[in-house]
Design a protein around this motif. Structure first.
Motif, PDB file in Angstrom:
ATOM      1  N   LEU A 171       0.832  -1.206   0.000  1.00 39.74           N
ATOM      2  CA  LEU A 171       0.000   0.000   0.000  1.00 39.74           C
ATOM      3  C   LEU A 171       0.864   1.251   0.000  1.00 39.74           C
ATOM      4  CD1 LEU A 171      -2.834   1.239   0.163  1.00 39.74           C
ATOM      5  CD2 LEU A 171      -2.662   1.092   2.652  1.00 39.74           C
ATOM      6  N   ASP A 172       1.949   1.230   0.778  1.00 42.48           N
ATOM      7  CA  ASP A 172       2.861   2.375   0.797  1.00 42.48           C
ATOM      8  C   ASP A 172       3.423   2.659  -0.594  1.00 42.48           C
ATOM      9  OD1 ASP A 172       2.505   2.678   3.502  1.00 42.48           O
ATOM     10  OD2 ASP A 172       4.345   1.633   4.067  1.00 42.48           O
ATOM     11  N   ASP A 175       0.730   4.058  -2.864  1.00 42.45           N
ATOM     12  CA  ASP A 175       0.408   5.442  -2.484  1.00 42.45           C
ATOM     13  C   ASP A 175       1.584   6.383  -2.740  1.00 42.45           C
ATOM     14  OD1 ASP A 175      -2.170   4.982  -1.694  1.00 42.45           O
ATOM     15  OD2 ASP A 175      -1.696   4.739   0.435  1.00 42.45           O
ATOM     16  N   GLY A 176       2.766   5.800  -3.016  1.00 41.86           N
ATOM     17  CA  GLY A 176       3.981   6.598  -3.187  1.00 41.86           C
ATOM     18  C   GLY A 176       4.559   6.507  -4.572  1.00 41.86           C
ATOM     19  N   LYS A 179       2.160   5.592  -7.460  1.00 38.11           N
ATOM     20  CA  LYS A 179       0.831   6.218  -7.378  1.00 38.11           C
ATOM     21  C   LYS A 179       0.214   6.420  -8.762  1.00 38.11           C
ATOM     22  CE  LYS A 179      -1.764   9.832  -5.026  1.00 38.11           C
ATOM     23  NZ  LYS A 179      -2.772   9.872  -6.105  1.00 38.11           N
ATOM     24  N   ALA A 182      -1.373   3.246  -9.623  1.00 41.28           N
ATOM     25  CA  ALA A 182      -2.563   3.018  -8.810  1.00 41.28           C
ATOM     26  C   ALA A 182      -3.738   3.888  -9.257  1.00 41.28           C
ATOM     27  CB  ALA A 182      -2.253   3.265  -7.343  1.00 41.28           C
ATOM     28  N   ASP A 183      -3.440   5.064  -9.761  1.00 39.21           N
ATOM     29  CA  ASP A 183      -4.504   5.962 -10.219  1.00 39.21           C
ATOM     30  C   ASP A 183      -5.241   5.412 -11.435  1.00 39.21           C
ATOM     31  OD1 ASP A 183      -4.028   7.753  -8.193  1.00 39.21           O
ATOM     32  OD2 ASP A 183      -2.778   9.086  -9.404  1.00 39.21           O
ATOM     33  N   GLN A 190      -8.599  -2.402   0.470  1.00 38.00           N
ATOM     34  CA  GLN A 190      -7.724  -2.799   1.566  1.00 38.00           C
ATOM     35  C   GLN A 190      -8.461  -3.782   2.482  1.00 38.00           C
ATOM     36  OE1 GLN A 190      -5.821   0.582   3.611  1.00 38.00           O
ATOM     37  NE2 GLN A 190      -6.394   1.871   1.888  1.00 38.00           N
TER      38      GLN A 190
END
Length: 288
Positions: A171-172, A175-176, A179, A182-183, A190
């Motif tokens: 997840l980190d 989100d990092g 990203k 992920a978008d 989750q």
């Protein structure tokens, strides 16, 4: 005669008074001596007191095979728990494994309910939050899909539903550094543990699972032919033991013990024990 009797009485009284005075004047001298400390050689030094044994209270996720999980006999098991027990045995420490809610780990370690997190714990990106041992195992964040899926690489995840664990390294990353990837997902869900994530993948509720390489290896070994790992990883990283920030001495002792366990062959044996779960000593990175 009366006069002589008075003289004798007066003399007796004077003698008694003198005795009382002498007795009172000597008392403080005796009390002062009694209050003096015993000579140094007669005192028991603190060093003679038994040393307190260190107790390693390991916080772990009990649904995170092969690093920490509940075995068929109902007892905690896993590579990291075995490593922790071996470290305690080598150092003469007490060992306690405590199953925790993964998203409560920070509160638990800060309040002292546990004194380390040892459970496939990625150190990259968390260096400011914990004091870590030296890294001991290489890891990657990868994506797993069902066998026969039309998803062949990361770009094919666009418009798909991907699931990962709450507060996980995957997840980190999503989100990092990943990203932008992920978008493109239809959703990034989750769940509290990866067992449920792979159940959802199997049922078709989600299209892919983002997880640690070790988790992917375990699921594919436990379910031959059911899953496929995408060829491109999300990131490369390392596992380490996490301690409360500033607990450098405990971290060093664990690091040194792990090096010794590698040197004496214990690490090799434990990795072989979990080989069917996808564990290999080839990913071990902590040496003398």
């Amino acid at each position: 005669m009366k006069k002589f009797t008075k003289i004798l009485a007066f003399a007796a009284t004077a003698c008694l008074a003198a005795a009382l005075v002498a007795g009172c004047s000597g008392a403080p001298e005796k009390q002062e001596l009694a209050a003096q400390p015993a000579p140094a050689e007669q005192q028991t030094p603190e060093a003679d007191a038994p040393a307190e044994t260190t107790k390693l209270i390991v916080g772990y996720d009990n649904s995170y095979p092969p690093y920490g999980f509940i075995g068929d006999d109902g007892n905690p098991t896993g590579l990291d728990l075995d490593l922790a027990a071996a470290v305690c045995d080598k150092l003469g420490w007490e060992f306690e494994a405590t199953a925790i809610n993964w998203d409560a780990k920070d509160a638990l370690i800060n309040q002292g309910s546990i004194n380390c997190i040892w459970n496939g714990f990625t150190m990259e990106g968390r260096e400011n939050d914990y004091t870590f041992s030296e890294p001991y195992m290489l890891n990657e964040q990868v994506v797993v899909v069902k066998a026969g899926s039309d998803i062949a690489d990361l770009a094919d995840l666009a418009g798909k539903t991907v699931v990962t664990q709450v507060d996980s390294a995957a997840l980190d990353v999503l989100d990092g550094d990943q990203k932008e990837l992920a978008d493109t997902f239809a959703a990034l869900d989750q769940l509290t543990d990866y067992n449920n994530a792979f159940m959802q993948l199997e049922s078709g509720m989600v299209d892919a699972v983002a997880c640690d390489l070790s988790i992917a290896a375990y699921q594919m070994a436990a379910n031959p032919g059911a899953y496929t790992q995408l060829p491109t990883s999300l990131s490369s990283e390392h596992y380490a033991v996490g301690f409360k920030k500033g607990d450098t001495e405990l971290a060093k002792q664990v690091t040194d013990a792990l090096k010794e366990l590698y040197a004496d062959g214990t690490v090799q044996k434990l990795c072989e024990k979990y080989a069917d779960y996808g564990v290999t000593v080839d990913n071990w990175v902590l040496f003398e």
